[in-house]
Design a protein around this motif. Sequence first.
Motif, PDB file in Angstrom:
ATOM      1  N   LEU A 140       0.948  44.241 -71.149  1.00  0.00           N
ATOM      2  CA  LEU A 140       1.287  43.006 -71.873  1.00  0.00           C
ATOM      3  C   LEU A 140       2.640  43.067 -72.545  1.00  0.00           C
ATOM      4  O   LEU A 140       3.277  42.050 -72.763  1.00  0.00           O
ATOM      5  N   ASN A 141       3.082  44.267 -72.933  1.00  0.00           N
ATOM      6  CA  ASN A 141       4.340  44.347 -73.689  1.00  0.00           C
ATOM      7  C   ASN A 141       5.246  45.476 -73.192  1.00  0.00           C
ATOM      8  O   ASN A 141       6.040  46.018 -73.950  1.00  0.00           O
ATOM      9  N   PHE A 142       5.042  45.882 -71.957  1.00  0.00           N
ATOM     10  CA  PHE A 142       5.890  46.996 -71.469  1.00  0.00           C
ATOM     11  C   PHE A 142       5.884  47.035 -69.938  1.00  0.00           C
ATOM     12  O   PHE A 142       5.028  46.434 -69.278  1.00  0.00           O
ATOM     13  N   SER A 143       6.822  47.753 -69.397  1.00  0.00           N
ATOM     14  CA  SER A 143       6.796  48.164 -67.995  1.00  0.00           C
ATOM     15  C   SER A 143       6.825  49.673 -68.026  1.00  0.00           C
ATOM     16  O   SER A 143       7.460  50.283 -68.894  1.00  0.00           O
ATOM     17  N   GLY A 144       6.108  50.318 -67.091  1.00  0.00           N
ATOM     18  CA  GLY A 144       6.113  51.789 -67.124  1.00  0.00           C
ATOM     19  C   GLY A 144       5.005  52.359 -66.274  1.00  0.00           C
ATOM     20  O   GLY A 144       4.390  51.671 -65.461  1.00  0.00           O
ATOM     21  N   LEU A 145       4.759  53.648 -66.477  1.00  0.00           N
ATOM     22  CA  LEU A 145       3.843  54.369 -65.610  1.00  0.00           C
ATOM     23  C   LEU A 145       2.481  54.568 -66.276  1.00  0.00           C
ATOM     24  O   LEU A 145       2.401  54.848 -67.477  1.00  0.00           O
ATOM     25  N   VAL A 146       1.439  54.432 -65.475  1.00  0.00           N
ATOM     26  CA  VAL A 146       0.090  54.764 -65.965  1.00  0.00           C
ATOM     27  C   VAL A 146      -0.559  55.703 -64.938  1.00  0.00           C
ATOM     28  O   VAL A 146      -0.391  55.533 -63.726  1.00  0.00           O
ATOM     29  N   GLU A 147      -1.219  56.710 -65.461  1.00  0.00           N
ATOM     30  CA  GLU A 147      -1.823  57.678 -64.546  1.00  0.00           C
ATOM     31  C   GLU A 147      -3.318  57.381 -64.450  1.00  0.00           C
ATOM     32  O   GLU A 147      -3.996  57.201 -65.458  1.00  0.00           O
ATOM     33  N   MET A 148      -3.832  57.367 -63.222  1.00  0.00           N
ATOM     34  CA  MET A 148      -5.244  57.075 -63.041  1.00  0.00           C
ATOM     35  C   MET A 148      -5.909  58.112 -62.142  1.00  0.00           C
ATOM     36  O   MET A 148      -5.250  58.700 -61.277  1.00  0.00           O
ATOM     37  N   GLN A 149      -7.195  58.309 -62.403  1.00  0.00           N
ATOM     38  CA  GLN A 149      -7.948  59.163 -61.509  1.00  0.00           C
ATOM     39  C   GLN A 149      -9.299  58.483 -61.246  1.00  0.00           C
ATOM     40  O   GLN A 149     -10.004  58.104 -62.183  1.00  0.00           O
ATOM     41  N   LEU A 150      -9.655  58.338 -59.993  1.00  0.00           N
ATOM     42  CA  LEU A 150     -10.945  57.753 -59.619  1.00  0.00           C
ATOM     43  C   LEU A 150     -11.696  58.760 -58.767  1.00  0.00           C
ATOM     44  O   LEU A 150     -11.092  59.403 -57.901  1.00  0.00           O
ATOM     45  N   GLY A 151     -12.972  58.905 -59.020  1.00  0.00           N
ATOM     46  CA  GLY A 151     -13.659  59.952 -58.267  1.00  0.00           C
ATOM     47  C   GLY A 151     -15.172  59.778 -58.199  1.00  0.00           C
ATOM     48  O   GLY A 151     -15.741  58.724 -58.515  1.00  0.00           O
ATOM     49  N   LEU A 152     -15.787  60.845 -57.755  1.00  0.00           N
ATOM     50  CA  LEU A 152     -17.245  60.940 -57.615  1.00  0.00           C
ATOM     51  C   LEU A 152     -17.670  62.197 -58.353  1.00  0.00           C
ATOM     52  O   LEU A 152     -17.154  63.274 -58.077  1.00  0.00           O
ATOM     53  N   ASP A 153     -18.610  62.065 -59.281  1.00  0.00           N
ATOM     54  CA  ASP A 153     -18.899  63.198 -60.163  1.00  0.00           C
ATOM     55  C   ASP A 153     -20.406  63.447 -60.256  1.00  0.00           C
ATOM     56  O   ASP A 153     -21.146  62.603 -60.765  1.00  0.00           O
ATOM     57  N   PHE A 154     -20.822  64.616 -59.784  1.00  0.00           N
ATOM     58  CA  PHE A 154     -22.240  64.986 -59.826  1.00  0.00           C
ATOM     59  C   PHE A 154     -22.596  65.773 -61.093  1.00  0.00           C
ATOM     60  O   PHE A 154     -23.660  66.367 -61.160  1.00  0.00           O
ATOM     61  N   SER A 155     -21.698  65.788 -62.073  1.00  0.00           N
ATOM     62  CA  SER A 155     -21.991  66.648 -63.228  1.00  0.00           C
ATOM     63  C   SER A 155     -22.769  66.011 -64.377  1.00  0.00           C
ATOM     64  O   SER A 155     -23.178  66.722 -65.298  1.00  0.00           O
ATOM     65  N   PRO A 156     -23.056  64.684 -64.365  1.00  0.00           N
ATOM     66  CA  PRO A 156     -23.860  64.162 -65.493  1.00  0.00           C
ATOM     67  C   PRO A 156     -25.193  64.899 -65.643  1.00  0.00           C
ATOM     68  O   PRO A 156     -25.814  65.265 -64.652  1.00  0.00           O
ATOM     69  N   LEU A 157     -25.580  65.077 -66.892  1.00  0.00           N
ATOM     70  CA  LEU A 157     -26.860  65.729 -67.178  1.00  0.00           C
ATOM     71  C   LEU A 157     -28.009  64.746 -66.975  1.00  0.00           C
ATOM     72  O   LEU A 157     -27.874  63.562 -67.263  1.00  0.00           O
ATOM     73  N   HIS A 158     -29.132  65.280 -66.488  1.00  0.00           N
ATOM     74  CA  HIS A 158     -30.376  64.520 -66.636  1.00  0.00           C
ATOM     75  C   HIS A 158     -30.776  64.700 -68.091  1.00  0.00           C
ATOM     76  O   HIS A 158     -31.087  65.806 -68.530  1.00  0.00           O
ATOM     77  N   GLU A 159     -30.734  63.616 -68.851  1.00  0.00           N
ATOM     78  CA  GLU A 159     -30.832  63.754 -70.310  1.00  0.00           C
ATOM     79  C   GLU A 159     -32.179  64.277 -70.778  1.00  0.00           C
ATOM     80  O   GLU A 159     -32.257  65.103 -71.679  1.00  0.00           O
ATOM     81  N   ALA A 160     -33.265  63.808 -70.155  1.00  0.00           N
ATOM     82  CA  ALA A 160     -34.614  64.156 -70.622  1.00  0.00           C
ATOM     83  C   ALA A 160     -34.862  65.667 -70.590  1.00  0.00           C
ATOM     84  O   ALA A 160     -35.612  66.191 -71.404  1.00  0.00           O
ATOM     85  N   THR A 161     -34.233  66.352 -69.663  1.00  0.00           N
ATOM     86  CA  THR A 161     -34.431  67.805 -69.585  1.00  0.00           C
ATOM     87  C   THR A 161     -33.159  68.552 -69.965  1.00  0.00           C
ATOM     88  O   THR A 161     -33.125  69.775 -69.924  1.00  0.00           O
ATOM     89  N   ALA A 162     -32.107  67.812 -70.322  1.00  0.00           N
ATOM     90  CA  ALA A 162     -30.809  68.415 -70.680  1.00  0.00           C
ATOM     91  C   ALA A 162     -30.317  69.392 -69.611  1.00  0.00           C
ATOM     92  O   ALA A 162     -29.797  70.455 -69.913  1.00  0.00           O
ATOM     93  N   GLN A 163     -30.526  68.990 -68.362  1.00  0.00           N
ATOM     94  CA  GLN A 163     -30.121  69.848 -67.254  1.00  0.00           C
ATOM     95  C   GLN A 163     -29.346  69.036 -66.230  1.00  0.00           C
ATOM     96  O   GLN A 163     -29.567  67.842 -66.087  1.00  0.00           O
ATOM     97  N   ASN A 164     -28.502  69.710 -65.507  1.00  0.00           N
ATOM     98  CA  ASN A 164     -27.923  69.090 -64.323  1.00  0.00           C
ATOM     99  C   ASN A 164     -28.635  69.684 -63.117  1.00  0.00           C
ATOM    100  O   ASN A 164     -28.807  70.897 -63.027  1.00  0.00           O
ATOM    101  N   PHE A 165     -29.075  68.830 -62.217  1.00  0.00           N
ATOM    102  CA  PHE A 165     -29.902  69.298 -61.105  1.00  0.00           C
ATOM    103  C   PHE A 165     -29.123  69.419 -59.792  1.00  0.00           C
ATOM    104  O   PHE A 165     -29.727  69.582 -58.747  1.00  0.00           O
ATOM    105  N   TRP A 166     -27.802  69.369 -59.863  1.00  0.00           N
ATOM    106  CA  TRP A 166     -27.026  69.231 -58.633  1.00  0.00           C
ATOM    107  C   TRP A 166     -26.165  70.436 -58.291  1.00  0.00           C
ATOM    108  O   TRP A 166     -25.608  71.088 -59.159  1.00  0.00           O
ATOM    109  N   SER A 167     -26.074  70.669 -56.995  1.00  0.00           N
ATOM    110  CA  SER A 167     -25.016  71.548 -56.508  1.00  0.00           C
ATOM    111  C   SER A 167     -24.381  70.847 -55.315  1.00  0.00           C
ATOM    112  O   SER A 167     -25.023  70.055 -54.622  1.00  0.00           O
TER     113      SER A 167
END
Lengths: 540, 540
Positions: free
Chosen positions: A163-190
Motif C-alpha cells: 500500500l505504501n511501498f515498492s520492494g521485495l517480499v520473501e515467501m515460502q509455501l510448502g507441505l508440512d507433516f510436522s504438526p502434532l496430534h494435540e490429544a496425544t501430544a505426538q507427531n505420528f508421521w515419518s
Amino acid sequence: MTKVGERYLEVDPWTVVESSFRPELGRVSESIFSLANEYMGVRGYFEEGYSGDRLLGSYFNGFYEEIQVIQPAAYKGMIAKSRFMVNTIDWLYTRIQLDGETLDLAKSKFTNFRRVLDFRTGTLYREFIWETRSGKWLKIVFWRLLSMVEPNLGCQRITVSPLNFSGLVEMQLGLDFSPLHEATAQNFWSCEERQQQENIVALLGKTNSLGHQLFSAFSLKLGAPVQAKLVEGEKYIGLKFILELSQDKSIDIDKIVTNYADKNRNTPSREVWKTGMKQALKNQDLSFETVLKQHTSYWSEVWRTSDITIEGDPENQQGIRFCIFQLHQTLHGADSNSNIGAKGLTGEAYNGHTFWDTETYCLPFYMFNNAKAARNLLQFRYRTLPQAQERARELDCQGAFYPIATIDGNEGCGLWQHASLQLQVGSAVAYGIWHYTKVCNDDDFLYNQGIEMLIEISRCYASRGQWGPRTGEFGFYGVMGPDEFHMMVHNNCYLNFMAKKTFEFTLRTIKRMKTSCQELLLKVEQKTSLQPSELETWQH
Amino acid sequence: MTKVGERYLEVDPWTVVESSFRPELGRVSESIFSLANEYMGVRGYFEEGYSGDRLLGSYFNGFYEEIQVIQPAAYKGMIAKSRFMVNTIDWLYTRIQLDGETLDLAKSKFTNFRRVLDFRTGTLYREFIWETRSGKWLKIVFWRLLSMVEPNLGCQRITVSPLNFSGLVEMQLGLDFSPLHEATAQNFWSCEERQQQENIVALLGKTNSLGHQLFSAFSLKLGAPVQAKLVEGEKYIGLKFILELSQDKSIDIDKIVTNYADKNRNTPSREVWKTGMKQALKNQDLSFETVLKQHTSYWSEVWRTSDITIEGDPENQQGIRFCIFQLHQTLHGADSNSNIGAKGLTGEAYNGHTFWDTETYCLPFYMFNNAKAARNLLQFRYRTLPQAQERARELDCQGAFYPIATIDGNEGCGLWQHASLQLQVGSAVAYGIWHYTKVCNDDDFLYNQGIEMLIEISRCYASRGQWGPRTGEFGFYGVMGPDEFHMMVHNNCYLNFMAKKTFEFTLRTIKRMKTSCQELLLKVEQKTSLQPSELETWQH
C-alpha cells in the motif's frame, strides 16, 4: 457451570464474519471457520504461521492412527486400542518475510482484519493490513477452498498488495507433516519420499503405528516471474522465492494442492506415490478461478435443493445455513467409507468417532435431499458388521453389537461402562434402516443389506435381554440408557421400546420378503444361519 | 455365571491341607497358601521352579511402582498414573537336580504330595516323593515362614531324604529379581549391586520407574559339609552345591533370609545396602528352630487373645480361623505406614490397593484385639490427608476427598466414575474414627488427628452436596453409591445418611473439645482455618 456463548461474529444470512481478530477465542474461530469436502477438512487456522494458542488441524475422513490403551486394571469389555482421526499435513503452509520481519499475527502489527466464511462459495477468506516495524503496509488476502467436485483437490490463493511501498517480499509455501496430534501430544508421521517433478513438489507421509499413507503435492501459479528454490526438511518440502512488489499493484499466488490418502496398510509406497502423482499431474493445470467456479456451482445446487428460509429471524437464518453447510461439507455421499464424526472434520475432540447420532440425527437430514449420502451412512454399518459381530462375542452376546463410538467399525469408546452397557446403537441402526428405506423407498438396500443387519441386531438384543417369566415381556437388565449417565439400570424405557420395535420391524421385513423376494430371503437365512425358533423368540 | 467354589481342601480346625496336588487349581492354592507378616508376603508357589501355570508372587506392604495411564480420552477426575504393589523378589529360589533331571512338579513324577498351612505355627509345609526317571526316590520337604517377630526375616527349610539310594544331589538356592509383574507383563527391576560377604550372599534391586529399593540377603545352614559356588546373573545371586546323600538319612538345608525394603527414593543405595546388611549380619546366626519357636509363640498369643470357637460346624470353624490368620498376617500393627490391600499380600488383583473396606470391615476386627493396629490404620489416613486434600481440589471440592483405591494416598482407581463419584470413603474414615475412639477410648487420637480429618471430610461433603432450598435437608446429586454400580444417582440414602452422621460427629467433637481441651481445638481451628460459618452450615 453453564456455558454461554459469546457473540463476536456478525449476523448475516450467507456468511460468518469475524471483523476484528479475537485471539482469546482463536480456537473457537478455527472450528467455526473450518472447511471440508467430506474427503478432508482443515480448521480455520492461520497458514502463515502463528505463535499464539491454536490447533493447526488438518484431517482426512476415516483416516486414523492408534495407540495402545494402558488401563490400571482390565475389565471385560474394555478396549485395548484407541483409534482416532489423526492430525495430518499442513498443506496450506506459508511463511512471509518483509524487511527481515516474519509475519505472525500473535506478534506483528496489523489492522483491518476480516475473516469470512461464505456459504455460497464454500470458501474461507481472510484479509488484513500488515504494518511492519520498518513502516511498510502490506495488504494480504488468504483465500482457500476444498473442492466439492474433486475430493483430492485443495486450493489456496494469497494476494499481496503493497500500500505504501515498492520492494521485495520473501515467501515460502510448502507441505508440512510436522504438526502434532494435540490429544496425544505426538507427531505420528515419518516421510521417506519427497520430490520435485517439473512444477510439482510432492511428499509422502506414513503414520508410525499403522503405516497409513498420505501423499501430498502442490504446484504454484504466480502472477509474477520468480526464481523458486526447493527447501527440504525431515517432514517438509516447500518452495522459497522473492517477489518484487510495486506499490498499489496486487499479485496473486495460487497453490493447487492434491492430497491422496491411502488407508490400506498393504499398498506399496510406490503405488500410493504413483496414484497421487497421477492426480497431481491432472490437477496442476487447473486455475484457481476454474476450481472456484466448479466449486461454487456445486454449492449453488446444494442451496437450490436444500436451503431453508427462516423469515424474521436473522440469527436462526444464519444458524440453519451454517448447519446445512457443515453437514454437506462433512458428508455428501462421495464415498461409502465415510461417516460423520462427532466434530465432523473440524478438530480432535471425540477422536473423529461416529456415534449413534449419525443414524438418529444426521441420517434424516440426508434422506430428504441426498439419498446417496443417506445410503452411504447405512452402508458404513453394513461394511462394519463383522466388527460388530466380534464385539458381540467379546460381550458374551450373539449377533451384532454396534460400537458406541467408532472410526473403523471397532469399539473406540474408552469408558468401560459406556462402551459395554449402552445398547442403543443397534436400535438406532435398525431405526435408520426403517426410516431410510421407508422415505427413500429403497427395498434393494433393505432386502440385500438391511435385513442382514436387522437379524444380527435382533439376535444381539434377544441374547442380551430377558423375557419376564410371568408377563412374557421383553426388557434389559443392567444397561446404560441413552442418557449416557446412569449405569446398570434395569428396563430403561427407551431401550426396551426400541428393542421391541427392532424385533417387530425385522419380523415384518422377513414376512414381506417371503412373498416379494423369497430367493433373497433364503440367501440371508443361509448367510446368518437363521433358525425359525429365533423368529418365535422375537415374536413378543 | 455364578461362581461356585470347588471343595478340594481338607476340613480341619487348625490347618488347611491339600493332600493331592491339583494343578488346574494351582493359582487358587497359591493364594490360599500365602504367608505374610504385614511387612512382606509370598504366595504359596513352588520355590523349586514350576513350568506350569502359576503366579510367582512376592510382595511388600505399600511397596509400589507406577505406570503412566494412557486413556483414549481424558475427562476431569481421571487418574494419570497407576500405582500398584509391584511383584518383587523370589527370595525362596531353589533348584534341585538329580541324575541330570531337574525337579519340576509340572513334569516330574511324584507321589505322596501334601501341602499344609498351619495356623498355630504360621508356617507353610509341603512334602512329596520325587521319583526320578533313573528310578530314584527322594522325599523332599519344603517348610517356610515369615517371622511375625522380626519383620525383615524369612526362613526356608528344605529337607531331603533319599528313600532307595545313596548318591549326589545338586542344589542351588538364591535370590531372584526376575519374576514378572503379571498384571503389566513387565519386570520392574534392575540390580546394580550384588556381593558375597563371608556367609552372606546379598543383592540390591531398584525399581525402574520410581527407584524404590529392596535389599535381600541370605545365609545357609546345612546339615552336611559342602563346597558352595557363587552363581551370578543380571538380577540374580545364589549358591550352588552338591550334597552327598545316604539312604534313609535326612539332611536339612536352612535358608535365613533378610529383606529390607526402602520406599524413599532419595536414600542413597549404599545406605540401603548398609542398613540391610546390618540386619542380615544380625540374622545370620539365627537357627530355623529359634525363629520358628519365637514365631509360633507369637501365634500362640494371637490365638490366646483372638480365637473364635464355633462348635458343631467344622467348616466355619476352619473358615473363621483362616480369616483371623489372614488378617493378622496382613496387618497387626507393626508399622503405621501399612494398610490392608483388597487381596492382602497374596496377589496382584486390585493392585494392592486399600479401599473403604479397611475402615468398614477390617478396622472393627482390630479394635477388639489389637488397638495399636486399629490406630495405625487410621493413622494411614491421617498421613495421607494432604493427598486427599489435593484430590478434593482436582474434583472441585473443598476439604479432603479420600480416594476410592490407594496405595500411597493418591487416587489409584482407574475407573473414571468410580473414582470421581464415589464419596463413601470419607464417611467410612469418619465412621472409623468414631468407632475406634469410642471402643478404644482414644481421645488423644481423636483430638490430635481425628478432628482434623473430620473437619476436612465435613468440608468436602458440604462443598459437594446441596441443602434443599425449601426443606433445608442435605443431600448429594450425581454420585455413585456404595453399590459401586449405579452412577449419577441423586440422594443415595446411605451417602446422605453417612454425611449427616459425619457432620454431627464433627460438631459434637468440636463441642466436647471446647470444654475439655480448648488449646487443642484452637490449634486445629488455626491449622484448618475453620470458620464459625462452616459449623453453622453443617448444623442440619
